[in-house]
Each structure stands twice: as C-alpha cells, then as structure tokens.
Design an enzyme around this catalytic site. Structure first.
Site, PDB file in Angstrom:
ATOM      1  N   GLU A 178       0.815  -1.223   0.000  1.00 25.52           N
ATOM      2  CA  GLU A 178       0.000   0.000   0.000  1.00 25.52           C
ATOM      3  C   GLU A 178       0.846   1.270   0.000  1.00 25.52           C
ATOM      4  O   GLU A 178       0.514   2.263  -0.640  1.00 25.52           O
ATOM      5  CB  GLU A 178      -0.945   0.011   1.204  1.00 25.52           C
ATOM      6  CG  GLU A 178      -2.104  -0.976   1.096  1.00 25.52           C
ATOM      7  CD  GLU A 178      -1.703  -2.416   1.387  1.00 25.52           C
ATOM      8  OE1 GLU A 178      -0.570  -2.647   1.860  1.00 25.52           O
ATOM      9  OE2 GLU A 178      -2.519  -3.321   1.142  1.00 25.52           O
ATOM     10  N   HIS A 195     -11.804  -4.998   9.095  1.00 22.73           N
ATOM     11  CA  HIS A 195     -12.267  -4.694   7.734  1.00 22.73           C
ATOM     12  C   HIS A 195     -13.555  -3.866   7.724  1.00 22.73           C
ATOM     13  O   HIS A 195     -14.247  -3.833   6.709  1.00 22.73           O
ATOM     14  CB  HIS A 195     -12.500  -5.997   6.951  1.00 22.73           C
ATOM     15  CG  HIS A 195     -11.246  -6.621   6.429  1.00 22.73           C
ATOM     16  ND1 HIS A 195     -10.225  -7.031   7.250  1.00 22.73           N
ATOM     17  CD2 HIS A 195     -10.836  -6.881   5.161  1.00 22.73           C
ATOM     18  CE1 HIS A 195      -9.244  -7.552   6.510  1.00 22.73           C
ATOM     19  NE2 HIS A 195      -9.584  -7.458   5.242  1.00 22.73           N
TER      20      HIS A 195
END
Lengths: 327, 325
Positions: free
Chosen positions: B60, B129
């Site tokens: 990322e 999440h």
C-alpha cells in the site's frame, strides 16, 4: 582514486568536483555558526564527510533526471546546482528560500533543477522516487530517478516495497544508500542483519547491487556514469551502497559520544576533500595556488549566502495560508 | 433518467477519466484481471491494457507513494486502496507526503493524485475490515475528502475530483455498491464543498454523509409517519466542509442531529456539532445530538454487528429525543 575516470574528465570538471565538495563543507560550517546565532532553528543535519557522494553521483546525471533525497539534503541540493543563497535563505526561514521558507533544512525543493525534495520521514522518499521513475516509463522518457537514502532507511518497510515494485515493473531508478554506519545514534551493526554487506540486499529483489568507496569522488562518479547508462536504457533499477562516515553527529544537537575515537580518527584520515585535493596535486592537475583560489572563492560565496539570507525578508503573515491547495 | 448502481457510477467515472485524459492511469491491488475487490474495474484490463490498469503488489505504501511521484511528474494517477483499513499501511505517504508537498515546497509541486478507497462496516467482515476513517483524513490540511452516498454524487463528484491539482481521498462505502439511483446523462459535475439538502423539513436537521446520509433519509421517512418533518443534509465532502448549508437549515429548524458511522469519541460528528453551536447557538432549541457507532471494534457476529453500527431506528429515536426535550 579511480584512474580510468580521469581519462574521461577534463581539468575543469575535476576542479569543479573539488570546488563543489569544498562549497558543501564550508556551507555546512556556516550553517553551524548561524545555528549558534539563532538564525537557523529546529533540526540541522550537516553532510560533512559525505560530500564525495553527492558530488560524484549527481554530476553523472542529466538535467532532466530527478533527484530525490532525505533530510540530510544540503549537499545534494548544492551539488544539483541550487544556489547557496536560496538554500541558506531557506534555512533562515526566509521568503527567498528555495522552498519559500516553508520547508526548512529537511525539505529543500527546486522544480527548475528537478530537485524533487528532501524527505524527512526515513524511507518515505523511496516510494516517491519509484513513482517518478514510473512516470518516466509511462511517458516513454529516458530520464531516471536518483534516490538517496541513509543506511537507516534499509530497515523501513518502504525500502522493501519500493525495491520490489521497481524490480517487478523494471523502473528506471537508482536507489543510492549512503552507508555512514549509524542510523541517528544506533550503529547499523546492531540494527541491520546484513550490515557488512548492505549492497547484497539488492539480490533479494533481483536488482544489481554495487558497493563503492563513498569517500572517493571519482569512484562514485565513474560507477554512477555506468549505472546511468544502464538504467536509462531500460534495464531496470539498481542499488548502490556507498561507504562513508558522518564527521559530525547526527544533528547539531548530537556530540556523537557513542562513537569510538579511533573510529572517528580512521574516517578523518579518509576525509574525501583533502584526499581528492592531494590527488589533484600529485597528478599535476592543480597547483597549491589554484586550490587556494578555489578555497577563497568558496569562502566568499558562503559568506555572501549568509548575508543574502540575513538580509532577505521573512514570509508575510498571509503566506501562512498560501500553497496548502492550488490557489 | 438512466438508473445505475453506485458501482456502475464509479466505473463510469473511471472510464471517462481514462477515455478523456491520456495522463490518467489506475494502480491498485487486483484491479487488473481480477477486476477489483468490489468489481469496480471489471473489464478494464482487457479494454485499457496493463499499462493503464496497473495491477500492483500488496504494497500500500509504495502504491500511494508511486502515485505521489507520478503525480509530481505530471501524470494523473488514480490509486485504489482496497479498503480504508489498508490505508493505515500507507499513512506515511498520504499524510506526511501527499498532503504536504505543495506547501513544503513553497507551491512548486502539485500532487494531483486521487486515492479511491472503501469505508464502512456492515458486511460481516469483522473489526479489521469494517472501519470508517474518513474523519481522520478530514483532519489533515492538504487533503480533500469526498464521501458520496449516491450513484449520481459519485459520478458528479469524481468528474470534479479528477481535474483537481491536489490529493483527494475519494471514499466509497462498502454497502453502497449495489444501491441504485438516477444519474443524469448530461455530463454534470458536482463541486466540492457543497452539501445537498436531500430532504426538506421544518422540525429538525439531520446532518450526515456517506451511507449514513441514506440511513438518515430512511429515518426521516419513519419520522414523517409520526408527523415529524426532518430536513436531511448530505455533506458529500468533509474537507472542504460546507458549514453554511447546515447552519442555514438549523436556523430554520432549531434542532440538529448529527449522524456518523465511526465511533463518536474524536469523531467528525463532533466537528459538525461544534460548528453548529458556534454559528447557530442562538437558533438552537435543544443541544445538538449525535448518533455514532458504538465505542467498540466492529464484531463479526451479525446481531452484535447490527448493534454496533447506527441504523434508521437509532437515528429516529435521537430525533424524537431532540424534539421532545
């Protein structure tokens, strides 16, 4: 000294290397003086002892290439041709600084030189340099990205992510590690698993790794000319470990008492500037008089930079709000 | 007027950017042959090729950082972070670099980077999440934060965002991809910093954004059956923030309820409440109420998850309490 390189470089270039190394050295001395007077504030990380790297490496680039570096960035900025006036003014926090006084010592920028910035979060500049190389590839340009880092950056995740991405996408970037043996005060011997062979880290990514004497300006330059040719012709990234040493502490606040005296003495004996000067004279490329002339001119240039910075205006209060977004 | 899903609206926005601007390319994890974790870029790889749809490693930080560098070099990268939870792995690049480079360089460099990501809970994917970090990004000068709640807004806001010269976090909601809405076919754009009154009412103002703006509309329907007319405001962008629209509304309704999905302590709803009391204190007949996520990590088990995230009933109940005070 790398003799082969001498055959490619004329006297003008060689004396230019000497002049630039001396300029960086004297500029940093002046910074320390100005810091004690309170004209420079915050962090001040000087490049003293590592000059051969910035000068040897950046002189092998083309104007269109990108330079990205870390917070010990004065030497890279000067070697890239930023004016000592603009860099010193930046350190003074003045409106005439190369980042208009907004960035300070650790965040020097100059778009006109493709000097893409000093980045002060260790490792943070690697992804950005990778992205600049990606842009070159996307646009079909031959320009490369040169990314300096210290050995401390090798322990950051961004090092791994950037090396891997540059490798899998075959990007034109030179990752250049200035191994000065310490990440702030921590010796790499206690923090990096492969501290004796940092260049071999590159193998893990399928990237060619090179090691060079970072206190030998000609050796650095010669290697970088070869690597520039290699990287700018689509062969993908390379990694360089240049072995060098900070002759001062991590920052002006650091007396560096953690370093053994014999170690410092050893590296003082390898100081890149007297070393190159002696070589120039031994090879008959410079007389004592020529050296003295260069030294005097450099001293004047640095004094002038301090005067310029001192007499420059601070930013206006309204500048506080300028440049957060596009106006 | 054509009807499309939120997913289709985002996909159309991306296709327009790719079709109309050769500087645009997409970069992200599994946006290529896989088609994107939420199928937004399905078919893009075949249509645009791997040079413009760059399937990246699971990295990322370098995906965002490479976007920053490419943007500084004059390209228009659109980076996808699979979910906002993973943005934490790229925070250095987003906050320390993307948001700072223009200012720190004395306005010499622009970072025209769009980071698309997915916020929110309710999909039974548990605590790591299901988070809602849009308020965190809104606290960073140098970023722009866009939180569309409808297909129309997603397309119209993206058309604006892709031409900006500054980094934008464009935050889609995990539960909105399958929702439908009318989308004009006239090439409209929606400016940043302009909230929308999505339902007019006279009794109370509900201020919200992202999926909670839709939940607030549901609550308003429930309240209407009881004779309570709620005005609902969808902020659409958090930075810049359109405080004028909500202040004007509260001057009319005299009551306000602020709804957000993130937990309340330190949440963006506190900023909204603060601005309302600073600018509309004399108009308020009751304290500004807040409805926020519970102060817990989002649990997996469905009954617990439903308790953790605000719903229309909770919003309606907060409105009743504001009115009956």
């Amino acid at each position: 000294m790398a003799i082969a390189e001498q055959q490619r470089l004329g006297k003008t270039e060689l004396l230019g290397f000497y002049r630039m190394m001396r300029l960086i050295r004297e500029f940093e001395r002046e910074c320390e003086r100005q810091y004690t007077r309170g004209n420079i504030r915050g962090f001040l990380h000087v490049y003293t002892g590592e000059e051969a790297i910035a000068v040897g490496a950046i002189s092998a680039l083309k104007p269109e290439d990108y330079v990205v570096t870390h917070y010990r960035d004065h030497g890279h900025a000067l070697a890239r041709g930023l004016s000592p006036n603009a860099v010193m003014a930046e350190l003074f926090g003045k409106a005439t600084g190369c980042s208009k006084g907004k960035g300070g010592s650790m965040h020097l920028f100059d778009a006109s030189k493709n000097f893409m910035g000093g980045y002060a979060i260790v490792g943070g500049q690697l992804p950005i340099a990778t992205g600049l190389a990606l842009a070159s590839q996307q646009k079909g340009e031959a320009r490369i990205s040169l990314c300096f880092m210290g050995d401390g950056a090798l322990n950051e995740g961004e090092f791994h992510e950037s090396m891997n991405l540059a490798a899998v996408w075959n990007l034109p970037v030179i990752f250049f590690c200035e191994n000065n043996l310490y990440g702030m005060g921590a010796p790499s011997a206690t923090t990096l698993a492969v501290h004796q062979q940092m260049y071999k880290l590159a193998e893990a990514y399928g990237i060619p790794g090179h090691r060079v004497d970072g206190n030998d300006v000609l050796a650095v330059h010669e290697l970088m000319r070869e690597l520039h040719q290699y990287v700018s012709t689509g062969n993908g990234p390379v990694f360089v470990e240049a072995q060098t040493y900070r002759l001062q502490g991590h920052s002006i606040a650091d007396p560096a008492n953690y370093r053994p005296a014999e170690e410092v003495e050893y590296w003082r004996s390898r100081d890149p500037i007297p070393r190159f000067q002696q070589w120039l004279m031994a090879e008959g490329l410079a007389s004592e008089e020529e050296i003295a002339q260069i030294d005097a001119a450099v001293d004047e240039e640095v004094v002038a930079a301090a005067e310029y910075a001192d007499s420059s205006p601070f930013p206006e209060p309204a500048d506080l709000y300028r440049g957060v977004y596009q106006d | 007027m054509p009807v499309m899903t939120y997913r289709e609206a985002v996909a159309q926005a991306l296709r327009e950017a790719l079709d109309e601007d050769p500087r645009v390319f997409l970069m992200g994890e599994d946006i290529g042959p896989y088609g994107g974790a939420f199928a937004v870029t399905k078919g893009f790889w075949d249509q645009y090729g791997q040079e413009r749809i760059k399937d990246s490693p699971l990295s990322e930080s370098v995906i965002v950082g490479a976007g920053v560098g490419a943007a500084m070099a004059g390209l228009r990268p659109i980076v996808e972070l699979m979910t906002i939870n993973f943005s934490l792995l790229a925070m250095d690049q987003i906050v320390n670099h993307a948001a700072k480079i223009r200012y720190m360089s004395g306005d010499q460099f622009s970072v025209p980077l769009v980071i698309r990501t997915v916020t929110g809970g309710g999909a039974s994917v548990a605590a790591t999440h299901s988070q809602s970090f849009e308020g965190w990004f809104a606290s960073v000068p140098g970023l722009k934060v866009v939180v569309p709640s409808t297909p129309r807004d997603a397309l119209g806001l993206f058309r604006t965002v892709r031409d900006l010269e500054d980094p934008v976090i464009f935050i889609e909601h995990i539960l909105l991809y399958g929702t439908h809405g009318e989308v004009p076919d006239n090439g409209y754009k929606i400016p940043l910093g302009k909230a929308e009154v999505t339902r007019a009412g006279s009794d109370v103002t509900i201020v919200s954004f992202s999926r909670m703006a839709q939940v607030s509309l549901e609550a308003a329907e429930e309240l209407a059956q009881e004779g309570i007319q709620a005005e609902v405001i969808d902020l659409r962008t958090l930075r810049p923030l359109d405080a004028d629209t909500m202040v004007e509304s509260v001057q009319k309704t005299h009551r306000a309820v602020v709804v957000e999905e993130a937990s309340g302590l330190g949440g963006f709803g506190g900023e909204i409440a603060s601005q309302l009391q600073e600018r509309a204190f004399d108009y308020l007949d009751a304290p500004v109420r807040r409805v926020s996520g519970e102060e817990v990590p989002i649990p997996y088990s469905r009954p617990l998850e439903l308790l953790a995230i605000p719903d229309a009933h909770k919003v309606a109940q907060a409105v009743r309490e504001a009115i009956n005070r």
